[in-house]
Design an enzyme around this catalytic site. Structure first.
Site, mmCIF file in Angstrom:
data_model
loop_
_atom_site.group_PDB
_atom_site.id
_atom_site.type_symbol
_atom_site.label_atom_id
_atom_site.label_comp_id
_atom_site.label_asym_id
_atom_site.label_seq_id
_atom_site.Cartn_x
_atom_site.Cartn_y
_atom_site.Cartn_z
ATOM 1 N N GLY A 19 22.014 29.452 57.285
ATOM 2 C CA GLY A 19 21.126 28.642 56.350
ATOM 3 C C GLY A 19 20.735 27.508 57.087
ATOM 4 N N CYS A 20 20.888 26.484 56.184
ATOM 5 C CA CYS A 20 20.765 25.064 56.636
ATOM 6 C C CYS A 20 21.777 24.590 57.639
ATOM 7 C CB CYS A 20 20.529 24.166 55.441
ATOM 8 S SG CYS A 20 20.524 22.264 56.064
ATOM 9 N N PHE A 21 21.425 24.315 58.746
ATOM 10 C CA PHE A 21 22.330 23.886 59.848
ATOM 11 C C PHE A 21 23.177 22.695 59.666
ATOM 12 C CE2 PHE A 21 17.982 22.729 62.592
ATOM 13 C CZ PHE A 21 18.101 21.617 61.743
ATOM 14 N N TRP A 22 22.800 21.990 58.870
ATOM 15 C CA TRP A 22 23.386 20.584 58.452
ATOM 16 C C TRP A 22 24.997 21.000 57.888
ATOM 17 C CZ3 TRP A 22 19.242 18.170 54.787
ATOM 18 C CH2 TRP A 22 18.131 17.830 55.635
#
Length: 167
Positions: free
Chosen positions: A17-20
């Protein structure tokens, strides 16, 4: 935590998902020496975030994890990876929908592939329908500076990558 100065680092490439949020959790593990967010799996050379977020480039938001195998094994890296995202979700992660947010382990060699297959089998035997794909690692493109260590810069924590003990 103190980061290792050992020069025998290995790399893992993980997308969830979102890499953050993925970077946030993996960067905090003892034995992980550094992490970078970026893009992997697409055909476009030197992709940018505005291009990748369209879902048309074939890239997946990915985290490069550099780790000292004497301090943390690839097994432990994978356990943390699976414990910090919904590996059963198809087509994205949480509110982030699209192929660019898929759950993917990009393996760098046969040993990593076999280890990833072992963990997928373990999770399947626990009754989970694992959506995580296994793909060979290819060119990793480092994302723009403003994406690196996003939650640390914001002094915040991820909203969709919540740690959940499984192993």
């Amino acid at each position: 935590m103190m980061k290792s100065a050992n020069k025998k680092n290995e790399k893992a490439y993980l997308a969830s998902g979102c890499f953050w949020g993925t970077q946030y959790h993996l960067n905090k593990a003892f034995g992980v020496t550094s992490t970078f967010v970026g893009y992997m799996g697409g055909e476009l050379e030197n992709p940018t975030y505005p291009e990748v977020k369209t879902g048309l480039t074939g890239h997946v938001e990915t985290v490069e994890v550099n780790f000292d195998p004497e301090e943390i094994s690839f097994d432990k890296v994978l356990e943390l990876y699976f414990e910090t995202h919904d590996f059963t979700q198809v087509g994205g992660q949480g509110p982030d929908i699209g192929t660019q947010y898929r759950s993917v382990i990009f393996y760098t060699d046969e040993k990593q592939k076999e280890t990833a297959e072992k963990y997928i089998a373990i999770l399947s035997n626990m009754g989970h329908k694992v959506a995580t794909a296994l793909e060979p690692a290819c060119k990793f493109w480092v994302a723009e500076d403003y994406h690196q260590h996003y939650y640390d810069k914001k002094e915040d924590t991820p909203y969709c990558h919540i740690y959940k003990k499984i192993f």
